[in-house]
Design an enzyme around this catalytic site. Structure first.
Site, PDB file in Angstrom:
ATOM      1  N   HIS B 135      48.237  30.046  53.845  1.00  0.00           N
ATOM      2  CA  HIS B 135      47.951  31.008  55.074  1.00  0.00           C
ATOM      3  C   HIS B 135      46.519  30.748  55.551  1.00  0.00           C
ATOM      4  O   HIS B 135      45.453  31.153  55.083  1.00  0.00           O
ATOM      5  CB  HIS B 135      48.370  32.475  54.324  1.00  0.00           C
ATOM      6  CG  HIS B 135      48.053  33.607  55.448  1.00  0.00           C
ATOM      7  ND1 HIS B 135      47.453  34.645  54.936  1.00  0.00           N
ATOM      8  CD2 HIS B 135      48.356  33.591  56.699  1.00  0.00           C
ATOM      9  CE1 HIS B 135      47.328  35.466  56.098  1.00  0.00           C
ATOM     10  NE2 HIS B 135      48.063  34.867  57.061  1.00  0.00           N
ATOM     11  N   GLU B 147      44.697  31.112  51.986  1.00  0.00           N
ATOM     12  CA  GLU B 147      45.224  31.865  50.807  1.00  0.00           C
ATOM     13  C   GLU B 147      46.439  30.783  50.560  1.00  0.00           C
ATOM     14  O   GLU B 147      47.355  30.322  51.261  1.00  0.00           O
ATOM     15  CB  GLU B 147      45.933  33.263  51.141  1.00  0.00           C
ATOM     16  CG  GLU B 147      44.976  34.349  51.356  1.00  0.00           C
ATOM     17  CD  GLU B 147      45.532  35.637  51.803  1.00  0.00           C
ATOM     18  OE1 GLU B 147      45.263  36.750  51.208  1.00  0.00           O
ATOM     19  OE2 GLU B 147      46.633  35.687  52.770  1.00  0.00           O
ATOM     20  N   ASN B 185      45.650  40.805  54.059  1.00  0.00           N
ATOM     21  CA  ASN B 185      46.403  41.689  54.932  1.00  0.00           C
ATOM     22  C   ASN B 185      46.902  42.924  54.086  1.00  0.00           C
ATOM     23  O   ASN B 185      47.186  43.800  54.705  1.00  0.00           O
ATOM     24  CB  ASN B 185      47.581  40.826  55.401  1.00  0.00           C
ATOM     25  CG  ASN B 185      47.370  39.987  56.658  1.00  0.00           C
ATOM     26  OD1 ASN B 185      46.136  40.381  57.221  1.00  0.00           O
ATOM     27  ND2 ASN B 185      48.020  39.161  56.950  1.00  0.00           N
TER      28      ASN B 185
END
Lengths: 254, 280
Positions: B135, B147, B185
């Site tokens: 990510h 990530e 997030n």
């Protein structure tokens, strides 16, 4: 300007504020929060009266409210009490006081360094005179009073406490290691510091107190402290004395 | 390596890989998307050379390592496939399954998903251990964090290889478990959620909250940041984490944000968000 500063001995808020006041040449008398709460007259020393008393205590609600009652009894009604409202509304802290109009809330989450503003809040009973006097105190300390609504945690303390809480939940779930969680928030969203280390710097019991204050204000589950965070606050007190506070959990297993 | 999807993230990831010396096959089937993505990559690389981040020769060499295609079988020689398709589980799962059938057994498959479960995407694969999440953050060439997501089946070796690869690209990888929102997030949700609640409850207005956040050391306040990211993009992330955790109250989005999106106020990209942008 002659100020009284009420706090626990290890209060980070008080340490930062004492530094702020000293840098601006203000005379500050440190009053121990527990002793203030234990006496009927707030352990207020004899001599020239204070221009204002700044109550930094956050963590122990009972100590704080007893201390404020004692100060309210000891101080002349014209002396404003600036009280840190991280864990309770100003209105609730002033309730039951003989002079609720003198209570003015403030919020200043450590670390202070570099700040130019302090969040301030009026309780429902706070007088214009007290609010103006509070702004004068903060101005003398080199801080601009920014007025917000009366709510536990005000703005920044609330947001940071919730960030720390969410990081603690993520750690509990084994989402990543504590170092990686902090690193992710510093690099991914450019936070000034990782939420877990920020919580340690403020004091884990302080963070839990903010969350508990929000839980009381809003009821429901939204602000419940992560069990790991609460457990560490209970086990380690302020958390600041713990060498490696956060357990090393990592994403192993399902 | 191959990147599937030439949108903002796909072309950004392709740029990172090409600049790091990899031959990159960039794939897309949407008409025009491929050339737009490739042109975006070429523009940014050349602009980087103009600003002195690389030499002109390095930029052109990186551009020369990019190959575009709308034929999926062009990826067959890849050692690493990163899918960066739209956030649709069925689409991503199908695409990864098709890609797996074309590449070798040693090829690592990675998904750039920000909201979907890596483990669930592995269901369609014959070699689920070869799938991980990678990510990136927008813009991929500039943001240092990656990530690296461990799904239920992701092998330790694939994880280690993905971490080493990200490091070789100059990124800072962190290993995360496959949970909604991963780390960034998910942990960031209160920055926006509490700010929205404070504004919605009338505790402070948008500009005041942003100012206080900046004074506390945040580079941008939550509302100006939402305007920059896109209020709709931010709301989609909020909804994904909220639904991912079965409506956990901490993650509950705010009606103000939904009204902003519904009224077309998406932030900088529409000239109107929590603030007004006259130069958009």
């Amino acid at each position: 300007m002659n100020l009284g500063l009420v706090a626990k001995a290890d209060s980070r808020v008080a340490a930062d504020l004492a530094e702020v006041f000293a840098a601006r040449g203000l005379t500050v008398a440190r009053l121990d929060a527990a002793r203030v709460a234990a006496t009927s007259k707030g352990d207020v020393p004899a001599g020239p009266g204070f221009d204002a008393v700044v109550d930094c205590h956050v963590v122990d609600r009972g100590t704080k409210t007893r201390g404020l009652a004692a100060l309210d009894a000891a101080l002349g009604p014209e002396t404003p009490i600036l009280t840190c409202c991280h864990a309770a509304t100003v209105t609730s802290l002033a309730a039951g006081a003989r002079h609720p109009e003198r209570f003015v809330g403030f919020g200043l989450l450590p670390p202070w360094s570099g700040r130019t503003t302090v969040e301030c809040a009026r309780g429902l009973a706070t007088s214009d005179a007290a609010a103006e006097a509070a702004a004068v105190v903060w101005h003398a300390a080199g801080l601009e009073a920014v007025w917000v609504g009366d709510s536990a945690g005000l703005v920044v303390p609330r947001i940071v406490a919730c960030l720390a809480n969410e990081a603690a939940f993520a750690l509990m779930e084994g989402t990543a290691s504590p170092e990686d969680i902090d690193r992710a928030m510093e690099l991914g969203t450019r936070y000034p510091r990782g939420p877990l280390s920020w919580a340690v710097e403020v004091g884990l019991d302080h963070i839990v107190a903010i969350l508990d204050g929000l839980s009381r204000e809003f009821d429901g589950d939204r602000y419940r402290a992560a069990p790991l965070l609460r457990g560490m606050a209970i086990a380690g007190g302020g958390g600041m004395a713990v060498a490696r506070p956060w357990p090393a959990r990592g994403p192993g297993g399902p | 390596m191959a990147v599937l999807g030439a949108g903002t993230m796909g072309s950004g990831i392709a740029q990172v890989a090409a600049a790091a010396g990899h031959r990159v096959v960039l794939y897309d089937v949407v008409p025009g998307a491929l050339e737009t993505g490739a042109e975006r990559l070429r523009t940014y690389l050349r602009r980087g050379a103009e600003k002195g981040r690389t030499t002109a020769a390095e930029a052109e060499a990186a551009i020369g390592r990019l190959h575009t295609t709308s034929m999926l079988d062009a990826i067959s020689g890849a050692d690493l496939v990163i899918e960066a398709a739209p956030e649709d589980l069925d689409l991503k799962t199908h695409l990864l399954s098709e890609a797996e059938a074309l590449v070798s057994a040693e090829c690592i498959l990675a998904t750039n998903t920000s909201t979907l479960s890596v483990s669930s995407m592995a269901r369609g694969l014959r070699r689920p251990g070869m799938l991980c999440g990678l990510h990136f953050f927008n813009p991929a060439p500039l943001m240092p964090l990656v990530e690296v997501v461990k799904g239920f089946d992701t092998s330790d070796q694939v994880l280690a290889t993905a971490v080493a690869l990200a490091e070789s690209w100059g990124k800072t990888p962190i290993v995360v478990r496959d949970t909604p929102g991963f780390v960034v997030n998910r942990v960031a949700r209160p920055f926006y959620g509490e700010a929205l609640r404070l504004a919605g409850d009338g505790v402070a207005d948008v500009a005041c909250i942003d100012r206080l956040a900046r004074d506390a050391g945040f580079p941008m306040g939550p509302f100006e940041l939402m305007d920059l990211i896109g209020i709709d993009v931010n709301l989609a992330a909020a909804m994904a984490v909220y639904e991912g955790y079965f409506q956990e109250p901490r993650f509950r989005p705010h009606p103000l944000q939904r009204r902003m999106v519904a009224s077309g106020r998406l932030g900088r990209k529409t000239g109107l968000g929590y603030y007004t942008y006259e130069d958009s």
